[in-house]
Design a protein around this motif. Structure first.
Motif, short mmCIF file in Angstrom:
data_model
loop_
_atom_site.label_atom_id
_atom_site.label_comp_id
_atom_site.label_asym_id
_atom_site.label_seq_id
_atom_site.Cartn_x
_atom_site.Cartn_y
_atom_site.Cartn_z
N GLY A 236 -61.38 -19.64 -13.19
CA GLY A 236 -61.24 -19.91 -14.61
C GLY A 236 -61.37 -18.68 -15.48
O GLY A 236 -60.93 -18.68 -16.63
N ALA A 237 -61.98 -17.59 -14.96
CA ALA A 237 -62.12 -16.36 -15.71
C ALA A 237 -61.13 -15.29 -15.28
O ALA A 237 -61.23 -14.14 -15.71
CB ALA A 237 -63.55 -15.82 -15.58
N ALA A 238 -60.17 -15.64 -14.42
CA ALA A 238 -59.22 -14.64 -13.94
C ALA A 238 -58.34 -14.10 -15.05
O ALA A 238 -57.85 -12.97 -14.97
CB ALA A 238 -58.36 -15.23 -12.82
N TRP A 239 -58.14 -14.88 -16.13
CA TRP A 239 -57.27 -14.43 -17.23
C TRP A 239 -57.79 -13.17 -17.90
O TRP A 239 -57.03 -12.41 -18.49
CB TRP A 239 -57.12 -15.55 -18.26
CG TRP A 239 -58.41 -15.91 -18.96
CD1 TRP A 239 -59.35 -16.79 -18.54
CD2 TRP A 239 -58.89 -15.38 -20.20
NE1 TRP A 239 -60.39 -16.87 -19.43
CE2 TRP A 239 -60.13 -16.01 -20.46
CE3 TRP A 239 -58.40 -14.45 -21.10
CZ2 TRP A 239 -60.88 -15.72 -21.61
CZ3 TRP A 239 -59.15 -14.16 -22.25
CH2 TRP A 239 -60.37 -14.79 -22.49
N ARG A 240 -59.09 -12.94 -17.80
CA ARG A 240 -59.66 -11.73 -18.41
C ARG A 240 -59.20 -10.46 -17.71
O ARG A 240 -59.33 -9.36 -18.26
CB ARG A 240 -61.19 -11.80 -18.39
CG ARG A 240 -61.76 -13.00 -19.14
CD ARG A 240 -63.27 -13.00 -19.11
NE ARG A 240 -63.83 -14.16 -19.77
CZ ARG A 240 -64.05 -14.27 -21.09
NH1 ARG A 240 -63.76 -13.24 -21.87
NH2 ARG A 240 -64.56 -15.37 -21.60
N GLN A 241 -58.69 -10.58 -16.48
CA GLN A 241 -58.25 -9.40 -15.72
C GLN A 241 -56.73 -9.27 -15.67
O GLN A 241 -56.21 -8.45 -14.92
CB GLN A 241 -58.80 -9.49 -14.30
CG GLN A 241 -60.30 -9.67 -14.23
CD GLN A 241 -60.81 -9.78 -12.81
OE1 GLN A 241 -60.67 -8.86 -12.01
NE2 GLN A 241 -61.41 -10.93 -12.48
N PRO A 275 -56.83 -18.00 -24.48
CA PRO A 275 -57.29 -19.38 -24.61
C PRO A 275 -56.84 -19.99 -25.94
O PRO A 275 -56.69 -19.27 -26.92
CB PRO A 275 -58.81 -19.26 -24.54
CG PRO A 275 -59.07 -17.93 -23.90
CD PRO A 275 -57.95 -17.06 -24.32
N PRO A 276 -56.60 -21.31 -25.94
CA PRO A 276 -56.04 -21.95 -27.13
C PRO A 276 -56.92 -21.74 -28.36
O PRO A 276 -58.14 -21.84 -28.31
CB PRO A 276 -55.98 -23.43 -26.74
CG PRO A 276 -56.00 -23.44 -25.25
CD PRO A 276 -56.82 -22.28 -24.84
N VAL A 277 -56.27 -21.39 -29.46
CA VAL A 277 -56.95 -21.20 -30.72
C VAL A 277 -55.96 -21.51 -31.84
O VAL A 277 -54.78 -21.15 -31.74
CB VAL A 277 -57.51 -19.77 -30.85
CG1 VAL A 277 -56.40 -18.75 -30.77
CG2 VAL A 277 -58.31 -19.59 -32.12
N PRO A 278 -56.37 -22.20 -32.87
CA PRO A 278 -55.43 -22.54 -33.96
C PRO A 278 -55.13 -21.31 -34.83
O PRO A 278 -55.90 -20.36 -34.88
CB PRO A 278 -56.18 -23.62 -34.75
CG PRO A 278 -57.62 -23.34 -34.49
CD PRO A 278 -57.70 -22.81 -33.10
N GLY A 279 -53.99 -21.36 -35.48
CA GLY A 279 -53.64 -20.33 -36.44
C GLY A 279 -52.86 -19.17 -35.89
O GLY A 279 -52.56 -18.22 -36.62
N ILE A 280 -52.48 -19.18 -34.62
CA ILE A 280 -51.76 -18.05 -34.02
C ILE A 280 -50.87 -18.55 -32.88
O ILE A 280 -51.21 -19.52 -32.19
CB ILE A 280 -52.75 -16.97 -33.50
CG1 ILE A 280 -52.00 -15.75 -32.95
CG2 ILE A 280 -53.68 -17.55 -32.45
CD1 ILE A 280 -52.91 -14.61 -32.53
#
Length: 474
Positions: A236-241, A275-280
């Motif tokens: 789940g943290a692989a996206w950071r790399q 990760p999903p975030v509104p406004g972008i």
């Protein structure tokens, strides 16, 4: 008294010396090129026998592959289960005018010791179009028809939006293998997973350390084409790399055929924007290098879906060997692999697009497909900044058209195990080379001896009286 003429005797001696000189020179000239060219070939054969070829994982492979691995060989005895290969819609090679032979490509029957996998469905032999052959050069002494060849192609590990809501995600990497040779082959598979990815229990494969995994071998007839599914678990943290890329390698050998053939191809791990975030919002096009290898272009679109204007910024992270040679206005290279672009104000509900030139080394293009990453950020005048990142795919025509084969002791594509050819472990000459050197020295000595005899004969002739003294008369 009659005169005694000794010139006929000298002429006979001169003829003998000339004949000896001509024979010695002819022998030396004829023998030297043969010994000079034969010695390295024999030496290569001797080295190949002393140091057998290796498979892609660096393990020794006999010219006649054993049925069972040795006690120190971590390669499993069972091969992964096979599934029907994907249909080919386009020719992978850069020569589309070359007719491709149509052969029935069905599942490969596993060895007698392999238990049938429960996850592999029964495979009817579909008729597929075999890709253009990419065989390796035959080994020394191998007959021309017994050429080895193997080709591998991969699909990417593509993650969906569900990845952001899971602790880890199990995905599938499809690997398609084709026997492009002209003999039945034993094909072995190995693959390397990047950081953040682990094997999720692929049948017939075992971990060898450092992200490397080795699998059992398939018995494949000429023209056979099949696929295997490698199960991987993405943390789940692989996206950071990100960006993350891996590699797949295959090795083919056959009884009675010297050497081996190899091929490899990379694969990309593609993350959705998050990760999903509104406004972008964020989107990036893939990068594709044509057969010329010239620079390509990367397009990145950054959107502001909020209700207030915001300052926008984009960062592009590229894998090793891939760079932005000339950043456009507003962009600056933070490092060879990282470029930052300030795009100015992005109005609410609007978007901006940035296009960057991208170039890659020949080695990086051969390792494609690869993955790059894009980080987008909007900073409104009021409120918190928002950031998204995603990965994109990098492909190259050179990776699909250039075979990577390492037959031994012959060569293909200029890839030869030449580092140890012609030398023993101690660094000296082998017995074959020493014999060749002795023969060359003997030939040179014969030529020198002939020259010495000719020179001596000429000196004697010149030192003698020009005309014999007349005999005294009565």
């Amino acid at each position: 008294m009659a005169r005694v003429d000794v010139r006929p005797v000298r002429r006979v001696a001169d003829r003998r010396v000339a004949v000896l000189l001509a024979a010695s020179i002819a022998f030396g000239v004829a023998a030297l090129p043969g010994w000079a060219t034969a010695a390295p070939a024999v030496a290569r054969a001797a080295v190949a026998r002393a140091d057998p070829p290796v498979d892609p994982a660096g393990e020794p492979v006999d010219e006649t592959p054993p049925v069972e691995p040795t006690a120190t060989d971590p390669t499993p005895t069972e091969a992964p289960p096979t599934v029907p290969p994907p249909s080919e819609t386009t020719a992978p090679a850069p020569t589309p005018t070359e007719p491709a032979a149509t052969t029935p490509a069905g599942p490969v029957d596993p060895p007698a010791t392999t238990a049938p996998a429960t996850t592999a469905p029964s495979l009817p032999p579909p008729a597929t179009s075999a890709p253009p052959p990419r065989p390796s050069a035959p080994g020394t002494g191998a007959p021309a028809p017994s050429r080895l060849g193997v080709r591998v192609s991969t699909e990417d590990v593509t993650l969906t939006e569900a990845y952001w809501n899971a602790e880890n995600t199990t995905a599938t990497l499809r690997v398609t293998v084709t026997n492009t040779g002209e003999v039945a082959e034993l094909i072995r598979l190995s693959y390397t997973l990047p950081a953040g990815l682990t094997d999720a229990g692929t049948p017939g494969c075992a971990e060898a350390g450092g992200g490397e995994h080795h699998c059992g071998g398939w018995q494949a007839a000429p023209g056979d084409r099949f696929s295997a599914l490698v199960k991987v678990r993405v943390d789940g943290a692989a996206w950071r790399q990100m960006p993350l890329s891996g590699a797949v390698r295959v090795s083919a050998s056959a009884p009675g055929v010297a050497g081996s053939a190899e091929d490899n191809e990379g694969f990309a791990v593609l993350f959705p924007p998050g990760p999903p975030v509104p406004g972008i919002s964020l989107d990036a096009d893939g990068v594709a290098f044509d057969i010329s290898g010239a620079a390509s272009e990367l397009g990145v679109r950054l959107g502001n879906t909020g209700k207030a204007d915001a300052a926008g910024r984009i960062e592009v992270v590229l894998p090793a060997g891939v760079t932005v040679p000339t950043p456009p206005p507003g962009c600056v290279a933070l490092s060879p692999a990282r470029t930052r672009c300030d795009v100015g104000t992005v109005p609410a509900g609007g978007a901006v697009t940035v296009r960057l030139p991208v170039s890659a080394t020949a080695e990086a293009q051969r390792e494609a497909p690869l993955a790059g990453a894009v980080i987008g950020r909007v900073d409104p005048r009021s409120g918190q900044a928002r950031q998204l990142q995603m990965s994109f795919r990098i492909t190259a025509a050179a990776a699909m058209s250039t075979p990577i084969a390492t037959p031994a002791p012959g060569g293909s594509q200029g890839v030869l195990a030449a580092a140890g050819v012609g030398s023993d472990p101690a660094g000296g000459l082998t017995s074959v080379q020493r014999s060749a050197v002795v023969l060359i020295v003997v030939s040179v000595l014969l030529v020198v001896l002939a020259l010495v005899l000719a020179t001596t004969s000429l000196r004697r002739r010149l030192a003698g009286p020009a005309n014999p003294a007349p005999a005294p008369s009565d």
